[in-house]
Design a protein around this motif. Structure first.
Motif, mmCIF file in Angstrom:
data_model
loop_
_atom_site.group_PDB
_atom_site.id
_atom_site.type_symbol
_atom_site.label_atom_id
_atom_site.label_comp_id
_atom_site.label_asym_id
_atom_site.label_seq_id
_atom_site.Cartn_x
_atom_site.Cartn_y
_atom_site.Cartn_z
ATOM 1 N N LEU A 153 0.856 -1.191 0.000
ATOM 2 C CA LEU A 153 0.000 0.000 0.000
ATOM 3 C C LEU A 153 0.891 1.240 0.000
ATOM 4 N N LEU A 154 0.655 2.160 -0.960
ATOM 5 C CA LEU A 154 1.488 3.356 -1.106
ATOM 6 C C LEU A 154 0.674 4.634 -0.936
ATOM 7 N N PHE A 155 1.106 5.478 -0.004
ATOM 8 C CA PHE A 155 0.657 6.863 0.096
ATOM 9 C C PHE A 155 1.873 7.745 -0.168
ATOM 10 N N GLU A 156 1.795 8.596 -1.216
ATOM 11 C CA GLU A 156 2.906 9.487 -1.578
ATOM 12 C C GLU A 156 2.323 10.857 -1.939
ATOM 13 N N ASP A 157 2.464 11.806 -1.026
ATOM 14 C CA ASP A 157 1.783 13.084 -1.237
ATOM 15 C C ASP A 157 2.438 13.974 -2.296
ATOM 16 N N MET A 158 3.600 13.607 -2.817
ATOM 17 C CA MET A 158 4.189 14.356 -3.921
ATOM 18 C C MET A 158 3.368 14.210 -5.202
ATOM 19 N N ALA A 159 2.399 13.277 -5.195
ATOM 20 C CA ALA A 159 1.512 13.120 -6.356
ATOM 21 C C ALA A 159 0.711 14.391 -6.601
ATOM 22 N N GLY A 160 0.371 15.130 -5.538
ATOM 23 C CA GLY A 160 -0.395 16.363 -5.709
ATOM 24 C C GLY A 160 0.461 17.544 -6.098
ATOM 25 N N GLU A 161 1.749 17.392 -6.095
ATOM 26 C CA GLU A 161 2.653 18.474 -6.464
ATOM 27 C C GLU A 161 3.032 18.411 -7.941
ATOM 28 N N TYR A 162 2.571 17.396 -8.620
ATOM 29 C CA TYR A 162 2.874 17.203 -10.033
ATOM 30 C C TYR A 162 4.391 17.140 -10.267
ATOM 31 N N GLU A 163 5.047 16.526 -9.326
ATOM 32 C CA GLU A 163 6.486 16.333 -9.423
ATOM 33 C C GLU A 163 6.772 14.838 -9.672
ATOM 34 N N VAL A 164 8.021 14.581 -9.990
ATOM 35 C CA VAL A 164 8.424 13.179 -10.162
ATOM 36 C C VAL A 164 8.274 12.463 -8.823
ATOM 37 N N ARG A 165 7.589 11.345 -8.879
ATOM 38 C CA ARG A 165 7.363 10.574 -7.653
ATOM 39 C C ARG A 165 8.482 9.535 -7.516
ATOM 40 N N TYR A 166 9.433 9.827 -6.632
ATOM 41 C CA TYR A 166 10.591 8.939 -6.473
ATOM 42 C C TYR A 166 10.191 7.551 -5.976
ATOM 43 N N GLY A 175 9.382 -3.638 -10.613
ATOM 44 C CA GLY A 175 8.365 -4.509 -11.195
ATOM 45 C C GLY A 175 7.388 -5.048 -10.175
ATOM 46 N N LEU A 176 7.124 -4.311 -9.105
ATOM 47 C CA LEU A 176 6.236 -4.772 -8.044
ATOM 48 C C LEU A 176 4.823 -4.243 -8.248
ATOM 49 N N SER A 177 3.857 -5.044 -7.807
ATOM 50 C CA SER A 177 2.457 -4.614 -7.815
ATOM 51 C C SER A 177 2.148 -3.918 -6.493
ATOM 52 N N TYR A 178 1.273 -2.897 -6.517
ATOM 53 C CA TYR A 178 0.973 -2.149 -5.308
ATOM 54 C C TYR A 178 -0.350 -1.416 -5.479
ATOM 55 N N THR A 179 -0.926 -1.050 -4.360
ATOM 56 C CA THR A 179 -2.133 -0.233 -4.338
ATOM 57 C C THR A 179 -1.713 1.204 -4.060
ATOM 58 N N ASP A 180 -1.970 2.110 -5.026
ATOM 59 C CA ASP A 180 -1.507 3.491 -4.940
ATOM 60 C C ASP A 180 -2.694 4.414 -4.686
ATOM 61 N N VAL A 181 -2.678 5.105 -3.555
ATOM 62 C CA VAL A 181 -3.725 6.072 -3.238
ATOM 63 C C VAL A 181 -3.255 7.501 -3.486
ATOM 64 N N GLY A 182 -2.015 7.651 -4.006
ATOM 65 C CA GLY A 182 -1.488 8.996 -4.263
ATOM 66 C C GLY A 182 -1.445 9.813 -2.984
ATOM 67 N N ASP A 183 -2.047 11.046 -3.041
ATOM 68 C CA ASP A 183 -2.070 11.905 -1.860
ATOM 69 C C ASP A 183 -3.448 11.956 -1.220
ATOM 70 N N ALA A 184 -4.321 11.014 -1.579
ATOM 71 C CA ALA A 184 -5.701 10.995 -1.054
ATOM 72 C C ALA A 184 -5.710 10.352 0.332
ATOM 73 N N SER A 185 -5.713 11.177 1.362
ATOM 74 C CA SER A 185 -5.652 10.661 2.732
ATOM 75 C C SER A 185 -6.889 9.850 3.091
ATOM 76 N N GLY A 186 -8.070 10.227 2.513
ATOM 77 C CA GLY A 186 -9.282 9.455 2.798
ATOM 78 C C GLY A 186 -9.188 8.035 2.255
ATOM 79 N N ASP A 187 -8.719 7.913 1.013
ATOM 80 C CA ASP A 187 -8.545 6.568 0.440
ATOM 81 C C ASP A 187 -7.502 5.782 1.232
ATOM 82 N N LEU A 200 3.523 -4.611 3.241
ATOM 83 C CA LEU A 200 4.297 -3.375 3.376
ATOM 84 C C LEU A 200 3.383 -2.168 3.168
ATOM 85 N N ILE A 201 3.489 -1.203 4.069
ATOM 86 C CA ILE A 201 2.778 0.072 3.950
ATOM 87 C C ILE A 201 3.825 1.181 3.863
ATOM 88 N N ILE A 202 3.731 2.015 2.835
ATOM 89 C CA ILE A 202 4.684 3.104 2.617
ATOM 90 C C ILE A 202 3.964 4.432 2.806
#
Length: 370
Positions: A153-166, A175-187, A200-202
């Motif tokens: 599970l991935l939460f990465e708030d740089m998604a809302g900055e329209y920047e490269v998401r490291y 090549g890993l599969s993951y659930t990406d919620v971007g910067d949506a704290s509710g999701d 793993l939770i990031i």
């Protein structure tokens, strides 16, 4: 040893002597008669035939006695010879028998005593097969395969900055599969409470988003379930006494000071041999500063007394317990980073995040058995 032929020779000699003794009286009698006839007629001593006969008889008796004595002597000698020969033969036979018995005793094993006959024969007890003493080796887990199939599970708030998401780039390159919620704290909250057994939770909370309070309660619950976690938080000085304190205490670290606009923001590996710097990537460096965030570079942390955590990265190369920005704890399942990812070169940080991901997942699978 005397020859057995001696006995017949002695007996022949005895017979010959006996015959000679028989002839002697007859010879004497003939001589006396001849003398009596030839005496002169006018002799003054007349011939006494009776006396002559008596003399002859005495002589004969004496000779007979001598003959008997000689026969007895010869018989005794013959008997003694026979006895000696017999004794010699018996001795030889006894010696031969003794030697044969001794040889037989050497050739044959000593007799063994028969086993005692039990008065009450024991009841047969069924035997159980012996339990195996060798413990089969535990098969080595295929960590690579487990990492590939991990639930992430991935939460990465740089998604809302329209920047490269490291962080997203790091996962995609692996090549890993993951659930990406971007910067949506509710999701993100929904996924944390979904009941999914995440491996793993990031949490990359770099863009100063509103991940605080209850989120750290949910994250602490997942840590208790064995989930691996990577938490990037720059504003620790503002929330260290809040809900995140349970995670900090559990890890064995605490907030030391705010890291505001340092003159030299270069960071150093405090434990260069640690797997986080070698698996799966080598050669990263945090000495090259980019200055993406120009007013606050994050926070510094230190170990608490008796802590089992390890400071991996710090602002002072010789300080192993203070001035840190990356710590690992809970058997390597948790990594906390307090410097800003985008303040360092993209290539270095992407590959370092890949090492974060690989090592936390590996330790998760090793400690929980997959």
């Amino acid at each position: 040893m005397k020859n057995n032929t001696a006995q017949p020779h002695s007996i022949t000699k005895v017979k010959r002597n006996a015959m000679a003794l028989r002839l002697i009286p007859l010879t004497i009698l003939l001589i006396l008669i001849s003398v009596g006839c030839n005496l002169p007629a006018g002799s003054s001593q007349p011939f006494d035939a009776t006396k002559a006969a008596l003399d002859v008889q005495g002589t004969i008796q004496a000779q007979q006695a001598q003959k008997d004595a000689l026969a007895t002597s010869e018989s005794s000698a013959a008997t003694q010879i026979a006895q000696e020969v017999q004794a010699t033969l018996v001795s030889q036979q006894s010696t031969q028998i003794a030697e044969q018995a001794e040889q037989q005793a050497e050739d044959e094993p000593p007799p063994t005593a028969p086993p005692p006959t039990p008065t009450n024969p024991p009841t047969a007890v069924p035997t159980q097969p012996d339990a195996p003493t060798d413990i089969p080796p535990t098969p080595t887990p295929d960590i690579g395969a487990m990492v590939k199939s991990a639930k992430i599970l991935l939460f990465e708030d740089m998604a809302g900055e329209y920047e490269v998401r490291y962080v997203k780039n790091a996962l995609d390159i692996m090549g890993l599969s993951y659930t990406d919620v971007g910067d949506a704290s509710g999701d993100f909250k929904t996924q944390l409470l979904s009941g999914t057994d995440w491996d793993l939770i990031i949490v990359s909370n770099e863009a100063r988003s509103n991940i605080q309070g209850e989120f750290f309660v949910y994250l602490n619950d997942h840590l208790s379930d064995g989930t691996a976690e990577i938490i990037e938080v720059w504003a620790l000085d503002e929330i260290a006494s809040g809900k995140i304190s349970s995670i900090l205490t559990r890890c064995g670290i605490k907030f030391q000071k705010d890291w505001l606009d340092p003159e030299n923001p270069s960071l150093w590996y405090l434990v260069p041999e640690h797997p986080v710097f070698h698996e799966p990537n080598e050669g990263m460096s945090l000495t090259h500063y980019v200055d993406y965030w120009d007013w606050d570079d994050g926070d510094l942390i230190e170990l608490t007394p008796g802590s089992e955590a390890t400071l991996l990265v710090g602002s002072i190369a010789t300080e192993k317990t203070r001035y840190g920005t990356v710590a690992t704890c809970l058997e390597g399942r948790l990594i906390i980073q307090t410097h800003c990812t985008h303040n360092y070169r993209q290539d270095d940080m992407v590959r370092l995040w890949q090492n974060y991901i690989y090592n936390t997942l590996k330790n998760h699978f090793l400690t929980t058995g997959g």
